[in-house]
Structures are given as structure tokens and as C-alpha cells.
Design an enzyme around this catalytic site. Sequence first.
Site, short mmCIF file in Angstrom:
data_model
loop_
_atom_site.label_atom_id
_atom_site.label_comp_id
_atom_site.label_asym_id
_atom_site.label_seq_id
_atom_site.Cartn_x
_atom_site.Cartn_y
_atom_site.Cartn_z
N GLU A 35 -2.67 -8.47 10.62
CA GLU A 35 -3.65 -7.89 11.52
C GLU A 35 -4.03 -8.87 12.63
OE1 GLU A 35 -5.87 -4.70 8.58
OE2 GLU A 35 -6.55 -6.78 8.55
N GLU A 67 -2.14 -4.78 0.86
CA GLU A 67 -3.48 -4.45 0.39
C GLU A 67 -3.48 -3.33 -0.65
OE1 GLU A 67 -4.40 -6.35 4.40
OE2 GLU A 67 -2.75 -5.27 3.44
#
Length: 260
Positions: free
Chosen positions: A111, A131
Amino acid sequence: MSGPILTRREGAILEVTIDRPKANAIDLATSRLMGEIFRGFRDDPDLRVAIVTGSGPKFFCAGWDLKAAAAGDAVDGDYGVGGFGGMQELRDLNKPIIAAVNGICCGGGFEIALSADLILAAEHATFALPEIRSGTVADAASIKLPKRIPYHIAMEMLLTGRWLDAAEAHRWGFINEILPAGNLMARAWDLARLLESGPPLVYAAIKEVVREAEGRDFQTVMNKVTRRQLQTVDTLYASEDQLEGARAFAEKRDPVWKGR
């Protein structure tokens, strides 16, 4: 600067290195520090370009520090002024940022790379959003990635956590170049020097227009630009640099940008 984040300044270029062995994972304190560094970069008129990278040959950044989380760092804690990693939620960050991905780039590290404007990757770099396997959501990637690459590829990464090598990442278009590991930082600095020599007010206007265009129709954003309703565009059109660009073209010389 020493500590979990190393900085190097040369001319108008700032290099920011995540230095938290072994995986360059980011805890709350490190994220807050990165926010202060990128806010300083944003607000310093003498800085024009930033490079973000990781230390060592193996990891760019493994994202959120799960060991710190297990020890009490809350996943929804205070990440600092720029959100996780210091730049993805930092308002008015209108200067170019280059991510030099020197190895494993996953989770929040991915990210952070997606928050840069240009992404260079070493040949051995790999990318993933794991995740899903730790029972949480890659929130920023869920917002950004389906807008950057084909929807079904983005959803595959989000839903399965599968890894992509640099060649596949380049094929889907979310990295600009693949380089031998030994050439990565030299290329990042060459690119930064190219941007350093460019018109900072134009860069700022480009970044604001691109942000405004996300989720809005073409004509709405064009109207804002032509009516000078965006601060960076209004500043550019009233600037010395705007006149300098035209004069340099007419005089057949290189422009001298002053950022004003």
C-alpha cells in the site's frame, strides 16, 4: 537521521529508507515518524522529489508489524499525520514520490508503494496482499488496486493473498520498470534528478487534478481546472514559471524553474 527510518538529502531530493530488520515492518511509532518526515518533505520549498525504499536485499516492507500488534499495538491506533506509512493520507502531498522496491513488498508495504507516483522494482521483488490470512482487510489496497489494474486480478490478490513476481506486476501495469538489484537505486536517483529539474508547480497541479478526477466525471473536473477552482492550478497560471516556460520556448533555451 538514524533509527527505524533513515533519510538522505541531496539537492532537492529526499531519500527515505525503512530500516527495521528483519522485515522492515512498520509499527505505530514508525508510522508516526514517517508521517513527520513526509510532512516535512511536503512543506519544505527546497525539496522537490522523494524516493522511498527499504534497507537490505530482501524486504522493501512487510507492512504492519504483527509482532507489535500482538504485543499491544492496536491495528486501528494512531498511525500519525499521514496515515499508515506517513504519506497515503497526507493532504496536499503535491510532489512526486518514487518507490524503489528492493525486495518483498506486501500488505501495508504494498500500500505504501501504491501511494507513490512511480514504482521501480528489483528483479527479485515480489508483491502480495496477505491480510486475508491474518483476518483483516487491506483497506487502502481495496480502494486503490481495482482502479489501477484489471478488476479480477485485483480481486484475486485481495481475496486469495497470492504472490506476484516483478514480471507479472509489470505486466499488469502497477510497476514502471524492472531492474537488476544492483542498478535499482542508481535508476531511482537518475529518475529523481530528472524530476528535480522539472517544473514543481506543474507537478503539483498534475497531482491535484489526478486526485480530483478520481470518482468524478470528466466535465466536472475540467470545469474546475478551466475556472481555476483548484489551488495548484490557480497558482500555476499566475506564476513566474508559467511565463518562464513560454519565454524559454520562444527563445529556444532550457527553462529555469523557480517554483513561484
